[in-house]
Design a protein around this motif. Sequence first.
Motif, short mmCIF file in Angstrom:
data_model
loop_
_atom_site.label_atom_id
_atom_site.label_comp_id
_atom_site.label_asym_id
_atom_site.label_seq_id
_atom_site.Cartn_x
_atom_site.Cartn_y
_atom_site.Cartn_z
N THR A 197 0.80 -1.22 0.00
CA THR A 197 0.00 0.00 0.00
C THR A 197 0.84 1.27 0.00
OG1 THR A 197 -0.09 0.05 2.42
CG2 THR A 197 -1.81 -1.20 1.28
N GLY A 198 2.12 1.17 0.31
CA GLY A 198 2.94 2.35 0.47
C GLY A 198 2.74 3.04 1.80
N ARG A 199 1.88 2.48 2.65
CA ARG A 199 1.56 3.09 3.94
C ARG A 199 2.73 2.94 4.91
NH1 ARG A 199 -0.67 0.96 8.57
NH2 ARG A 199 -0.88 -1.05 7.49
N LEU A 200 2.99 4.00 5.66
CA LEU A 200 4.03 3.96 6.67
C LEU A 200 3.58 3.06 7.81
CD1 LEU A 200 6.75 5.23 7.72
CD2 LEU A 200 5.33 6.94 8.86
N VAL A 201 4.40 2.06 8.17
CA VAL A 201 4.02 1.13 9.23
C VAL A 201 4.89 1.27 10.46
CG1 VAL A 201 3.02 -0.55 7.66
CG2 VAL A 201 5.44 -0.72 8.24
N GLY A 202 6.05 1.94 10.35
CA GLY A 202 6.89 2.08 11.53
C GLY A 202 8.27 2.57 11.19
N ALA A 203 9.18 2.41 12.15
CA ALA A 203 10.56 2.85 11.97
C ALA A 203 11.50 1.94 12.73
CB ALA A 203 10.73 4.30 12.45
N VAL A 204 12.69 1.77 12.18
CA VAL A 204 13.77 1.02 12.82
C VAL A 204 14.77 2.03 13.37
CG1 VAL A 204 15.58 -0.70 12.49
CG2 VAL A 204 13.46 -0.87 11.19
N ASN A 205 15.20 1.85 14.61
CA ASN A 205 16.06 2.83 15.26
C ASN A 205 17.22 2.16 15.99
OD1 ASN A 205 16.43 5.73 16.56
ND2 ASN A 205 16.54 4.28 18.24
N LEU A 206 18.40 2.76 15.90
CA LEU A 206 19.56 2.38 16.70
C LEU A 206 20.01 3.60 17.49
CD1 LEU A 206 21.78 0.18 14.34
CD2 LEU A 206 20.52 -0.57 16.35
N LEU A 338 -12.33 19.37 -6.80
CA LEU A 338 -11.15 18.60 -6.41
C LEU A 338 -10.72 19.09 -5.03
CD1 LEU A 338 -8.14 17.61 -8.59
CD2 LEU A 338 -7.73 18.76 -6.41
N ARG A 339 -10.57 18.15 -4.11
CA ARG A 339 -10.16 18.49 -2.74
C ARG A 339 -8.88 17.75 -2.39
NH1 ARG A 339 -11.14 16.30 2.42
NH2 ARG A 339 -12.43 14.68 1.45
N LEU A 340 -7.85 18.50 -2.01
CA LEU A 340 -6.58 17.92 -1.58
C LEU A 340 -6.52 18.06 -0.06
CD1 LEU A 340 -3.82 16.70 -2.29
CD2 LEU A 340 -2.94 19.04 -2.54
N ASP A 341 -6.58 16.92 0.63
CA ASP A 341 -6.62 16.90 2.10
C ASP A 341 -5.22 16.63 2.63
OD1 ASP A 341 -7.11 16.62 4.77
OD2 ASP A 341 -8.76 15.18 4.56
N LEU A 342 -4.61 17.66 3.22
CA LEU A 342 -3.26 17.55 3.78
C LEU A 342 -3.27 17.74 5.29
CD1 LEU A 342 -1.35 19.70 1.12
CD2 LEU A 342 -1.74 17.23 1.13
N ARG A 343 -4.41 17.47 5.92
CA ARG A 343 -4.52 17.69 7.36
C ARG A 343 -3.67 16.71 8.15
NH1 ARG A 343 -10.91 17.63 7.96
NH2 ARG A 343 -10.55 15.95 6.45
N ARG A 344 -3.53 15.49 7.66
CA ARG A 344 -2.71 14.50 8.35
C ARG A 344 -1.29 14.55 7.81
NH1 ARG A 344 -5.34 8.66 8.66
NH2 ARG A 344 -3.26 8.37 9.54
N PRO A 345 -0.30 14.73 8.66
CA PRO A 345 1.08 14.84 8.17
C PRO A 345 1.57 13.61 7.44
CG PRO A 345 0.92 15.63 10.44
CD PRO A 345 -0.39 14.98 10.11
N ASP A 346 1.04 12.42 7.79
CA ASP A 346 1.55 11.18 7.22
C ASP A 346 0.69 10.62 6.09
OD1 ASP A 346 -0.58 10.67 8.88
OD2 ASP A 346 0.17 8.73 9.55
N ARG A 347 -0.37 11.34 5.70
CA ARG A 347 -1.28 10.75 4.70
C ARG A 347 -1.98 11.86 3.94
NH1 ARG A 347 -3.98 5.71 4.32
NH2 ARG A 347 -5.97 5.78 3.24
N ALA A 348 -1.61 12.04 2.67
CA ALA A 348 -2.29 13.00 1.80
C ALA A 348 -3.38 12.27 1.03
CB ALA A 348 -1.31 13.65 0.84
#
Length: 523
Positions: A197-206, A338-348
């Motif tokens: 889906t291209g959806r962000l699921v998390g992050a790996v950190n050291l 046409l409506r461009l919803d950019l309210r969520r930082p992680d999902r346009a």
Amino acid sequence: MRQTGRQSRRPERRTPPTATELAKVHERTLADAAARELVLPETGGPGGPGRLEPRPEIGDSWARLRRLGLDPDTGAATVLLGPAELEQRRRTSGLDYVMPVLRETLLAPVGQAPLILAIADADGHVLWQEGERGLRRSADRIGFVTGARWIEESVGTNGIGVALRAQRPMHVHSAEHYLRSHHTWTCVAAPVHDPATGRLVGAVNLSGPARNVRPYLLQLTATAARLAETELRAHRLEALNQLRTLAAPLLARVGGPALVVDAAGWTAASAGLPPPSRLRIPSEGWAPAAVHWVPGLGECVLEPLADGWLVRPVRRARDGEPDGPGTVSAERAEGARLRLDLRRPDRAELSVRGTADSWSHPVSPRHAELLLLLATTREGSTAAQLAEALFGDAGRTVTVRAELSRLRRYLGGLLAHRPYRFADSVLVTVEGPEDPLDLLPASTAPAVRRLRAELAAGLVRLPDAAGAVPPPRRAAENGAPGATGVPGEPGSGTAGVQPPASRAANWASVGPQSRSASAETSA
């Protein structure tokens, strides 16, 4: 020997700044910003040549946290997940499938080096935390524990929070952390996306002590994130193969063209029509036994099937549609919204409502940038102007044209060219976040960074539902607190500049400034 008619040139810095230098930058930047907001990105900082400044991503993060009022000495109260919610988030994230390979990739190569491996979900919750025991005790003292939400709003600038916002590998070292209690740490993090889906699921950190800087850790973490995505892709393909086995006998009994897709829209099997690789599923999902407009296929009847959908096109071919089935023709573009919803930082998200069709679905970060620039420059832009706005390089027109070609596949007659713009009859609305600095936070495009700063200063507004940009709200009066220090803004020493309410003037006041140039000659 004295040189005449020539100025000496300061050599470029080739070594990264030390922890001491970063600490000085941290204190000076916060002290300077206490009296005024950070200046617009392209105007430069207050220092002279050679003055060390924070990296753009770090500086943007500090400015946003100052606007939120986060104390660099205390941060915000952290609420830990309970055991039940922690387990539920581990399962739904899908990252439990990749934990074995991440342990092997990140902890084994560094041996006994003092490092902590942390895996966070898309909301910044630390789902797993493993590593050297003594270092984990030190991490406990700053609240870096399993179940904590490690986002910038709570714990300031940090590797996990910045990587999730920027959606690319990031290194936050020593005093680049916003909280002073974190200055003894160095963190590298890389985001993980669901390949389906291209959806962000998390992050790996050291994370480890700032005194032990290892340049290879950022590349190692980025490689581990890509490996995690490979594991997720393999798991998805296995599920798709199972759906394909179930779909084959069903399609043999269905009269007429049909196809079976999984929950993410990827095609498992088809009959009677060329199978698209993937269908765009709207954000609100599909309702069974109803006719939906599907970009690429037109009107379709949808029926749930196992973990996917049976899709049967019912749309009749219409004469005079050069754009092909499933796209928006020039005739149907008339009066479209046409409506461009950019309210969520992680999902346009992009929504289109026309006279006969309506649909909505998420868009990629690059397409969100392009749509925002097109929406705020209604007079149109050439490929060179868009390349300059996106990359700071007017020569990257090939990349711009390729992305616009992909957009035209489902926007059709809504998108015009020569120059690139939305059709004049299309009413465009952009919904932005409450904090202007959250507008496409992952974007480093020069035009987007400038737009964020101008929105925060109250100089411009995004297109509203009436199709025009309303006059901006004053951020401060007569030098009161909240004055931005931006030329033309109240409190900056010059008269406040308010864009007029006329449509043409307001469209020209946002986005990349148009330049005198011949019309675009090729699509």
